[in-house]
Design a protein around this motif. Sequence first.
Motif, short mmCIF file in Angstrom:
data_model
loop_
_atom_site.label_atom_id
_atom_site.label_comp_id
_atom_site.label_asym_id
_atom_site.label_seq_id
_atom_site.Cartn_x
_atom_site.Cartn_y
_atom_site.Cartn_z
N UNK A 127 -43.27 -15.58 -4.12
CA UNK A 127 -42.06 -14.89 -4.52
C UNK A 127 -41.78 -13.75 -3.55
N UNK A 128 -40.59 -13.76 -2.97
CA UNK A 128 -40.25 -12.69 -2.05
C UNK A 128 -39.33 -11.70 -2.73
N UNK A 129 -39.49 -10.44 -2.31
CA UNK A 129 -38.73 -9.37 -2.92
C UNK A 129 -37.31 -9.24 -2.36
N UNK A 130 -36.98 -10.12 -1.44
CA UNK A 130 -35.65 -10.04 -0.84
C UNK A 130 -35.71 -10.58 0.56
N UNK A 131 -34.58 -10.59 1.26
CA UNK A 131 -34.53 -11.17 2.59
C UNK A 131 -35.46 -10.48 3.59
N UNK B 12 -36.28 -21.82 4.49
CA UNK B 12 -36.77 -21.31 3.20
C UNK B 12 -35.64 -21.24 2.19
N UNK B 13 -34.50 -20.71 2.63
CA UNK B 13 -33.36 -20.59 1.72
C UNK B 13 -32.97 -21.97 1.19
N UNK B 14 -32.96 -22.95 2.08
CA UNK B 14 -32.57 -24.30 1.66
C UNK B 14 -33.59 -24.88 0.68
N UNK B 15 -34.86 -24.72 1.04
CA UNK B 15 -35.89 -25.32 0.19
C UNK B 15 -35.91 -24.70 -1.20
N UNK B 16 -35.63 -23.40 -1.23
CA UNK B 16 -35.62 -22.74 -2.53
C UNK B 16 -34.35 -23.09 -3.30
N UNK B 17 -33.48 -23.82 -2.65
CA UNK B 17 -32.29 -24.34 -3.30
C UNK B 17 -31.34 -23.24 -3.77
N UNK B 18 -31.36 -22.12 -3.07
CA UNK B 18 -30.35 -21.09 -3.31
C UNK B 18 -30.32 -20.52 -4.69
N UNK B 19 -29.96 -21.34 -5.64
CA UNK B 19 -29.74 -20.85 -6.99
C UNK B 19 -30.97 -20.13 -7.56
N UNK B 20 -32.15 -20.57 -7.14
CA UNK B 20 -33.35 -19.94 -7.68
C UNK B 20 -33.64 -18.60 -7.02
N UNK C 111 -28.35 -11.70 5.69
CA UNK C 111 -29.38 -11.62 6.74
C UNK C 111 -29.39 -12.93 7.53
N UNK C 112 -29.14 -14.04 6.83
CA UNK C 112 -29.08 -15.34 7.52
C UNK C 112 -28.03 -15.30 8.62
N UNK D 136 -38.26 -8.86 2.97
CA UNK D 136 -39.64 -9.19 2.63
C UNK D 136 -39.98 -10.57 3.21
N UNK D 137 -39.07 -11.52 3.02
CA UNK D 137 -39.28 -12.87 3.56
C UNK D 137 -39.40 -12.85 5.08
N UNK D 138 -38.47 -12.13 5.71
CA UNK D 138 -38.44 -12.08 7.17
C UNK D 138 -39.73 -11.46 7.73
N UNK D 139 -40.18 -10.39 7.10
CA UNK D 139 -41.42 -9.76 7.53
C UNK D 139 -42.61 -10.70 7.36
N UNK D 140 -42.63 -11.41 6.22
CA UNK D 140 -43.72 -12.35 5.97
C UNK D 140 -43.75 -13.42 7.06
N UNK D 141 -42.59 -13.90 7.46
CA UNK D 141 -42.52 -14.93 8.50
C UNK D 141 -43.03 -14.40 9.83
N UNK D 142 -42.60 -13.20 10.17
CA UNK D 142 -43.02 -12.60 11.44
C UNK D 142 -44.52 -12.35 11.44
#
Lengths: 194, 194, 243
Positions: free
Chosen positions: C19-23, C53-61, C71-72, C25-31
């Motif tokens: 679970x990411x806290x936001x864009x 990641x955004x696609x796999x999480x299917x957006x709505x979730x 950010x995308x 958080x996700x970006x930092x985790x990737x880097x």
Amino acid sequence: MASSLLSALESLLFISGEPVSFGRLGKTLAVSEKEIHEAVAALSAKYAADEMAGLMILEDSKTVLLATKPANAPVVESLTKSALQENMSKAALEVLAIIAYRAPITRTEIDAIRGVNCSFTLRNLLLRDLITREGNPSDSRGYIYRPTMKFLQVLGMANVASLPDYETLSQDERLRMILQEELPASEEELKDTI
Amino acid sequence: MASSLLSALESLLFISGEPVSFGRLGKTLAVSEKEIHEAVAALSAKYAADEMAGLMILEDSKTVLLATKPANAPVVESLTKSALQENMSKAALEVLAIIAYRAPITRTEIDAIRGVNCSFTLRNLLLRDLITREGNPSDSRGYIYRPTMKFLQVLGMANVASLPDYETLSQDERLRMILQEELPASEEELKDTI
Amino acid sequence: MALLTTSSFVMSYHFRSEQFEGPLDLLLALIEKEKLDITQVSLAQVADQYLEYIKQENGASLENLASFLSVAARLILIKSRALLPILTFSDDEEESMDNLEQHLRAYKLFREAAQKLGLLFEKSKAAVARESFLGTQVVFYPPKGITKETLREHFANVLGEIPVFEILPEKELVAIITLEEKITTLQHTLRERAESSFAEIISTAQDRVEVIVSFLALLELIKQRFIHVEQKKFFSNILIKRL
């Protein structure tokens, strides 16, 4: 400093139980706020230097609170049968860190630093008395947030300046730039990117 | 005598609002009653010898209580008066209104409705005898709050149902929403007690 | 040259379930996962993974979908600059790319501070205060001039301050729908301008987010008016020519 001033100050802090403002202390003791600040610092130093003392002073920019020394927390909690324990989520810790290091700070600024809307987390922290909000003098619809004495109490900390890296983080210049930017989540910007 | 024992003793006496027995202190601190008697005597002597101290020990044969030094009684009284008799803040009036329209109500519910922690405000209203609290039958750790009869009389009412728009306001949809959000089960229980 | 590689990178199950806290958080985790420093180059490098990641999480979730998409869009700018040095960017766009980098550095400071704070909460002992005015006699002291009407006003105020939580997701939804509408309009006009068919992308897209993200990528480039895109079929390389 008159020893009677320190004695009276200790009595007042003892009876108040809740945070008292420097202003109210000064008024009650009929001395200037500067003298109150000096007296609070002297009392605080006295407690810290005395190993037999069981009390400590917590303070923020406006108020003072008398509390037990953290080392005695186990016996205190066993007597009161209640513990000041907080389970903190990742989101709660981030928002709390931002507020603790950057207070006073607006919600827009908190959202900007984290890049997401933080209203749920803020509400949760307000209900737990770890942060407080007050009207924003420069925006009537907004609030500004600060850490509470409860936050310091849970950490057993005399003031926020005792937080790790406080000097660096509270002063960091990069943040000023971020905060001047638009909110990443704002509708305006989304439209602009199309 | 170990300075840590005196420190712990001071912490315990500090947080107890009522006299604590020597027996209970000994048990909590895991020392004999004789040692507790010695420690109390030492703490008492320390306060007496220190002109900067604002505290003193009151004891009878079985119990001990920490109190402020008589010399500071005038300032203590003046602080208490100013804290309890000053004009009520907007926050205090709001909490009072919530309790009036929603009594009997728990602290968790009051906090949820205002979106902030209200413990200091509740304490102030209790000391001004505007509200009462009693143990919550469905939660041993919590209290439920109501306006005092004295306060209702000042408003010229026999019960809260005489408040203006009582039916509509006390059942407002937004309250149901916010209370369900935080406390899924408790509202039903509360209604049962009315 | 593929701007959006949808099949070349498959993230581990572990990463997706986090679970990411936001864009940010996700970006930092990737880097951090790639052991990179925060630079424009590393941002370009992880852009695909971010979009994936955004696609796999299917957006709505995803909570804060609009923030993730915003950010995308910046990442797409950064990526297209890395891939196509011939492109020129407006001052605003340059600034928004630099800002993302600065922003990420600042966010990192607080994410680290939050971790330290978490440890402090775990190990620290509390300073306990007394209940206020313990032992003070209760004295009846009603507020001066208080009436039933005063209470009604304050109670009504309190009701007015109750946040209506549904507003948040709704607002975000509006933002997304606006985004979609704009894309549809743009799609119409662009079809005449560019030769590629966007209808095909829409018809094969798995979900709305995929459509949005794909279009953001293409539109960012087309917006420059320096390029023209062609795509033979969906998921194939996107051909980019300077106009």
